[in-house]
Write a protein that holds these residues in place. Structure first.
Motif, mmCIF file in Angstrom:
data_model
loop_
_atom_site.group_PDB
_atom_site.id
_atom_site.type_symbol
_atom_site.label_atom_id
_atom_site.label_comp_id
_atom_site.label_asym_id
_atom_site.label_seq_id
_atom_site.Cartn_x
_atom_site.Cartn_y
_atom_site.Cartn_z
ATOM 1 N N ILE A 11 8.360 -7.299 5.739
ATOM 2 C CA ILE A 11 9.628 -6.760 6.251
ATOM 3 C C ILE A 11 10.194 -7.674 7.337
ATOM 4 N N THR A 12 9.330 -8.160 8.214
ATOM 5 C CA THR A 12 9.759 -9.036 9.318
ATOM 6 C C THR A 12 10.381 -10.328 8.813
ATOM 7 N N SER A 13 9.838 -10.860 7.705
ATOM 8 C CA SER A 13 10.327 -12.146 7.182
ATOM 9 C C SER A 13 11.360 -11.988 6.075
ATOM 10 N N CYS A 14 11.733 -10.755 5.766
ATOM 11 C CA CYS A 14 12.655 -10.475 4.659
ATOM 12 C C CYS A 14 14.046 -11.076 4.912
ATOM 13 N N CYS A 25 10.755 0.795 -1.255
ATOM 14 C CA CYS A 25 10.143 1.586 -2.323
ATOM 15 C C CYS A 25 8.617 1.605 -2.188
ATOM 16 N N LYS A 26 8.031 0.449 -1.871
ATOM 17 C CA LYS A 26 6.575 0.372 -1.698
ATOM 18 C C LYS A 26 6.124 1.262 -0.558
ATOM 19 N N VAL A 27 6.897 1.284 0.518
ATOM 20 C CA VAL A 27 6.554 2.125 1.675
ATOM 21 C C VAL A 27 6.570 3.593 1.276
ATOM 22 N N VAL A 28 7.612 3.985 0.542
ATOM 23 C CA VAL A 28 7.733 5.385 0.118
ATOM 24 C C VAL A 28 6.543 5.794 -0.757
ATOM 25 N N LYS A 29 6.093 4.869 -1.621
ATOM 26 C CA LYS A 29 5.011 5.187 -2.556
ATOM 27 C C LYS A 29 3.628 5.163 -1.907
ATOM 28 N N SER A 30 3.439 4.296 -0.908
ATOM 29 C CA SER A 30 2.066 4.053 -0.446
ATOM 30 C C SER A 30 1.735 4.522 0.966
ATOM 31 N N VAL A 31 2.678 4.495 1.893
ATOM 32 C CA VAL A 31 2.346 4.838 3.282
ATOM 33 C C VAL A 31 3.442 5.710 3.896
ATOM 34 N N SER A 32 3.149 6.250 5.054
ATOM 35 C CA SER A 32 4.129 7.034 5.807
ATOM 36 C C SER A 32 5.013 6.108 6.629
ATOM 37 N N TYR A 33 6.248 6.586 6.899
ATOM 38 C CA TYR A 33 7.158 5.809 7.741
ATOM 39 C C TYR A 33 6.563 5.544 9.126
ATOM 40 N N ARG A 34 5.661 6.442 9.574
ATOM 41 C CA ARG A 34 5.120 6.297 10.922
ATOM 42 C C ARG A 34 3.952 5.336 10.992
ATOM 43 N N HIS A 35 3.387 4.932 9.851
ATOM 44 C CA HIS A 35 2.272 3.988 9.866
ATOM 45 C C HIS A 35 2.759 2.622 10.354
ATOM 46 N N GLY A 36 2.232 2.230 11.482
ATOM 47 C CA GLY A 36 2.623 0.920 12.023
ATOM 48 C C GLY A 36 4.104 0.800 12.301
ATOM 49 N N PHE A 37 4.760 1.956 12.494
ATOM 50 C CA PHE A 37 6.202 1.970 12.747
ATOM 51 C C PHE A 37 6.994 1.286 11.635
#
Length: 580
Positions: A11-14, A25-37
């Protein structure tokens, strides 16, 4: 956690919205929005890429929003220059969460940055008040940002007060004071802050040197530049390409092209910025052939890719040297060979190139064929050429276009008035000058600067204010007699664009500021050194001829930088070959 870390790195280098959406989409499928901010990171990424709609939608979807979340939104808005949205977000943050989250250092830095870009005084003062209430006036980063904001708005009194009240000043504090004084036309005060910073034990960093080199350019002092050069070497920054590039650029602007070239040759593996800065030096000094050799070495031998700035300076070099065919060739080459689409600056250079060569109607045709609306620089180049070649009709059209684009720029009115005066149309010239008065526009007074004795001396037309005025005027009279007796020199009074008697014209033209500066230079500058003069306006034809004569009969090198370029006078001729 490995998955979270890799997602954050991506995300930082996007660099594209499409990729950002895939990562979302990957975030929605695999982790919570709060994981690692990660949610906050995505909001910031969308804003960085200019898609605030996606950022705002995601932000609204996040169930848990903390101060970091709000800061991501505000920082993103600030980075994009969305001044109003920054304040809306701050207001919502302070109200929706019931004041649980107070603004912190990150919030204030983003808000102050937004005020800088928005050039807003009232909102900036409100943020200052909020900083005070929140107890952040001892946070040096926040205070530095406020100092910078006040300086950018022209309120140096408030900047200085904040600086003085700051108990712990860091190097950024001092560098900011240098920069804002320079921005407000107080270069010498900026230099004082640089010296004070060193006196309290600060070792200059890259930002400090870049700031003080700009200060030196504004002051126009070669000895100061040489002193800074020594300090750069002493502090171990000789390998810093940003600083050495700024240094070679400074030497070129101060008339020391040889020193500029020496600095360039000492740079190990110069980058495109260094090559372009050296090319710019050749261009402003009117060394078109050297500029072309430099460009060809840059691209053919060293494989450095030119950019649009490189071509601006290359075309300018061709313009100042009368290299019409070469300029036309490079104008075509920049797109065909390098894929660089011509911009307004390039068209301006081409109009200037053709205009200086007397190809006024070809220049006018190019303006009409431009794929974009001509800028004031384009019309200004044509107007200047009309002044040189006395084309009243075309000059009037160019001036009228400039009046529309820059109604408050007095130089355009003066130029048209001078065109009328040169052709003897005194009524039209008077009409244009009266129009200037009605608009409240004031013509800039011509002045010349010359360095001597650790001081830059300023002269204006008919100047008797200098302590050595009697000696200067005596020298000036002596020079005029020599020029007349040895060279049969006659004053070119056609450059006095006033409807007055001939003897009055001659007296007026003999007291031009650059002539007074040259006489002063002959009195005080060592014969081993060139006489270097800066002029705020363009040098007139009579002063140009006078400088050529002085270089011959006094056997001196004279370098004059006017508002357009450098003129190097030696042995009775000028580097511009009278093509200026």
């Amino acid at each position: 956690m490995a998955n979270v870390s890799s997602l954050i790195a991506s995300i930082t280098s996007c660099v594209s919205v499409y990729k950002c959406r895939l990562l979302h989409c990957k975030v929605v499928k695999s982790v919570s929005y709060r994981h690692g901010f990660i949610g906050d990171q995505l909001v910031g990424c969308y804003l960085r890429l200019g898609h605030e709609v996606c950022a705002e939608k995601l932000f609204d979807e996040m169930a848990e929003r903390d101060l970091v979340s709000w800061n991501s939104l505000i920082s993103g808005y600030s980075g994009r220059g969305y001044f109003g949205k920054c304040f809306e977000a701050l207001s919502k943050m302070r109200s929706e969460v019931g004041f649980r989250f107070r603004p912190n250092e990150v919030t204030f830095l983003s808000m102050i940055s937004a005020c800088v870009h928005g050039k807003s005084r009232e909102e900036g003062r409100w943020i200052h008040g909020l900083v005070m209430k929140s107890g952040f006036l001892e946070e040096v980063k926040v205070v530095n940002a406020l100092i910078n904001w006040y300086g950018k708005t022209g309120d140096l009194t408030s900047s200085c007060k904040l600086f003085e009240d700051l108990s712990v000043k860091n190097l950024v504090s001092w560098n900011t004071m240098i920069a804002i004084h320079l921005q407000n036309g107080l270069a010498e005060d900026g230099l004082d802050y640089f010296n004070m910073s060193r006196s309290v034990g600060n070792m200059p960093d890259q930002a400090a040197f870049l700031a003080v080199l700009r200060v030196c350019e504004a002051i126009g002092a070669v000895k100061l530049a040489q002193g800074l050069h020594g300090m750069i070497l002493f502090c171990g920054f000789s390998a810093n390409k940003c600083i050495t590039t700024a240094l070679l650029d400074l030497y070129a602007k101060l008339g020391r092209l040889e020193d500029s070239s020496a600095v360039f040759l000492e740079i190990t593996s110069p980058d495109s910025m260094a090559w372009t800065a050296m090319l710019a030096g050749y261009a402003t000094h009117g060394y078109g052939r050297d500029a072309i050799k430099h460009f060809e070495a840059m691209v053919d031998h060293y494989g450095i890719s030119p950019d649009h700035v490189t071509f601006t300076h290359l075309l300018s070099a061709c313009s100042h040297s009368g290299l019409v065919q070469e300029g036309k060739l490079y104008f075509e080459t920049m797109w065909k060979r390098y894929g660089i689409e011509p911009r307004l600056d390039h068209y301006s250079c081409m109009v200037d190139l053709m205009g200086r060569s007397g190809l006024l109607h070809e220049a006018y045709r190019l303006i009409k064929e431009m794929p974009m609306e001509p800028s004031s620089g384009v019309w200004g180049a044509l107007l200047g050429a009309c002044r040189v070649y006395g084309d009243t009709k075309l000059g009037k059209e160019a001036a009228e276009r400039l009046f529309e684009l820059e109604p408050c720029d007095g130089r355009n009115y003066i130029m048209l008035s001078n065109i009328y005066s040169a052709s003897g149309q005194w009524k039209d010239a008077s009409r244009i000058r009266n129009l200037m008065k009605q608009k409240g526009l004031v013509r800039a007074s011509g002045c010349s600067y010359i360095e001597h004795g650790n001081k830059v001396h300023k002269f204006v037309v008919g100047d008797w204010s200098h302590p050595e005025s009697e000696k200067i005027q005596k020298k000036l009279k002596e020079i005029r007699k020599k020029m007349k007796d040895e060279l049969g020199f006659k004053s070119r009074t056609e450059f006095v664009l006033h409807d007055v008697d001939e003897d009055v014209k001659e007296e007026m033209i003999n007291q031009h500021s650059e002539k007074i500066a040259m006489a002063f230079g002959l009195l005080v500058i060592s014969p081993m050194e060139p006489i270097i003069i800066r002029k705020n306006l363009r040098i007139c034809g009579d002063c140009h001829e006078t400088a050529k004569a002085i270089s011959l009969i006094e056997k001196r090198r004279v370098i004059i930088r006017d508002s357009k370029r450098f003129h190097h006078f030696s042995e009775g001729s000028c580097s511009c070959k009278d093509y200026w």
